[in-house]
Motif scaffolding. Structure first.
Motif, PDB file in Angstrom:
ATOM      1  N   TYR A 117      98.461  28.902 -20.838  1.00 47.55           N
ATOM      2  CA  TYR A 117      97.050  29.083 -20.457  1.00 47.55           C
ATOM      3  C   TYR A 117      96.391  30.088 -21.399  1.00 47.55           C
ATOM      4  O   TYR A 117      95.296  29.858 -21.909  1.00 47.55           O
ATOM      5  CB  TYR A 117      96.976  29.558 -19.005  1.00 47.55           C
ATOM      6  N   LEU A 118      97.101  31.198 -21.651  1.00 44.07           N
ATOM      7  CA  LEU A 118      96.577  32.191 -22.592  1.00 44.07           C
ATOM      8  C   LEU A 118      96.572  31.647 -24.017  1.00 44.07           C
ATOM      9  O   LEU A 118      95.677  31.963 -24.802  1.00 44.07           O
ATOM     10  CB  LEU A 118      97.412  33.474 -22.538  1.00 44.07           C
ATOM     11  N   GLN A 119      97.559  30.827 -24.363  1.00 40.92           N
ATOM     12  CA  GLN A 119      97.621  30.258 -25.703  1.00 40.92           C
ATOM     13  C   GLN A 119      96.410  29.373 -25.990  1.00 40.92           C
ATOM     14  O   GLN A 119      96.005  29.228 -27.132  1.00 40.92           O
ATOM     15  CB  GLN A 119      98.907  29.458 -25.897  1.00 40.92           C
ATOM     16  N   GLY A 120      95.841  28.788 -24.960  1.00 43.32           N
ATOM     17  CA  GLY A 120      94.635  27.981 -25.138  1.00 43.32           C
ATOM     18  C   GLY A 120      93.367  28.802 -25.044  1.00 43.32           C
ATOM     19  O   GLY A 120      92.399  28.575 -25.783  1.00 43.32           O
ATOM     20  N   VAL A 159     101.715  28.543 -10.394  1.00 43.60           N
ATOM     21  CA  VAL A 159     102.537  27.502 -11.004  1.00 43.60           C
ATOM     22  C   VAL A 159     102.131  26.143 -10.449  1.00 43.60           C
ATOM     23  O   VAL A 159     101.927  25.180 -11.193  1.00 43.60           O
ATOM     24  CB  VAL A 159     104.046  27.753 -10.783  1.00 43.60           C
ATOM     25  N   ASN A 160     101.974  26.064  -9.140  1.00 47.06           N
ATOM     26  CA  ASN A 160     101.593  24.808  -8.492  1.00 47.06           C
ATOM     27  C   ASN A 160     100.197  24.362  -8.877  1.00 47.06           C
ATOM     28  O   ASN A 160      99.903  23.162  -8.875  1.00 47.06           O
ATOM     29  CB  ASN A 160     101.742  24.923  -6.977  1.00 47.06           C
ATOM     30  N   GLU A 161      99.316  25.306  -9.245  1.00 44.49           N
ATOM     31  CA  GLU A 161      97.957  24.962  -9.689  1.00 44.49           C
ATOM     32  C   GLU A 161      97.916  24.618 -11.170  1.00 44.49           C
ATOM     33  O   GLU A 161      96.878  24.167 -11.670  1.00 44.49           O
ATOM     34  CB  GLU A 161      97.009  26.145  -9.435  1.00 44.49           C
ATOM     35  N   GLY A 162      99.009  24.859 -11.899  1.00 42.19           N
ATOM     36  CA  GLY A 162      99.036  24.563 -13.327  1.00 42.19           C
ATOM     37  C   GLY A 162      98.535  25.699 -14.200  1.00 42.19           C
ATOM     38  O   GLY A 162      98.380  25.526 -15.410  1.00 42.19           O
ATOM     39  N   ILE A 163      98.293  26.892 -13.634  1.00 47.71           N
ATOM     40  CA  ILE A 163      97.874  28.036 -14.426  1.00 47.71           C
ATOM     41  C   ILE A 163      99.079  28.573 -15.196  1.00 47.71           C
ATOM     42  O   ILE A 163      99.000  28.897 -16.362  1.00 47.71           O
ATOM     43  CB  ILE A 163      97.271  29.164 -13.537  1.00 47.71           C
ATOM     44  N   PHE A 164     100.222  28.697 -14.518  1.00 45.69           N
ATOM     45  CA  PHE A 164     101.489  29.011 -15.148  1.00 45.69           C
ATOM     46  C   PHE A 164     102.239  27.700 -15.243  1.00 45.69           C
ATOM     47  O   PHE A 164     102.357  26.973 -14.270  1.00 45.69           O
ATOM     48  CB  PHE A 164     102.310  29.950 -14.248  1.00 45.69           C
TER      49      PHE A 164
END
Length: 165
Positions: A117-120, A159-164
């Motif tokens: 997420y941070l990489q984007g 994690v479940n939301e796709g942030i991690f």
């Protein structure tokens, strides 16, 4: 020290995998460990089959280190081999739902998250700063978050939301 370890190489021949393996191997050398490398893939059924066969043939294995998220298969493999959670420490890279569940169940002890997420997000901010303020580019190491069971419980919803992931 002096233990035997298996490394799951999920990207044989790929630069990122070779770099991770090199770091793992340098660490193991410094502790006098021996190791084998299993060339595998991101197909978890393949990883599961390979790890099962390896552990049956090498019962002296003291740890499993995965250069991807394949170590999560320990949650399925260990019960079949009568290996208790934590009996053989497992460490991976990346946090996927499978790795999260394996950490929460005690089969994986840690993972290092590269925080995509941070990489984007950060390059977009960097581009704005370069364009608007003529800032120079910068490097940010986003792969330094070590996720253990305590942290996994805290980031489970992310994690479940796709942030991690």
């Amino acid at each position: 020290q002096g233990s035997h370890v298996v490394i799951i190489d999920e990207g044989p021949g790929q630069v990122w995998a070779e770099q991770r393996n090199q770091g793992i191997e340098e660490f193991l050398k410094s502790y006098g460990c021996t190791w084998d490398v299993i060339e595998s893939s991101f197909d978890l059924s393949q990883v599961s089959s390979q790890i099962s066969a390896y552990l049956e043939a090498n019962p002296n294995t003291k740890a499993i280190l995965s250069n991807g998220y394949g170590g999560a298969v320990a949650q399925q493999v260990f019960p079949k081999l009568n290996i208790a959670p934590g009996q053989i420490p497992v460490a991976t890279f990346d946090i996927t739902p499978q790795v999260l569940n394996a950490i929460l169940a005690g089969y994986v002890q840690l993972t290092i998250d590269q925080q995509p997420y941070l990489q984007g997000f950060l390059p977009v901010i960097q581009g704005i700063f370069i364009k608007k303020y003529m800032f120079g580019g910068w490097n940010v190491n986003t792969g330094s978050l070590v996720i253990t069971k305590d942290i996994a419980e805290e980031v489970q919803n992310l994690v479940n939301e796709g942030i991690f992931y």
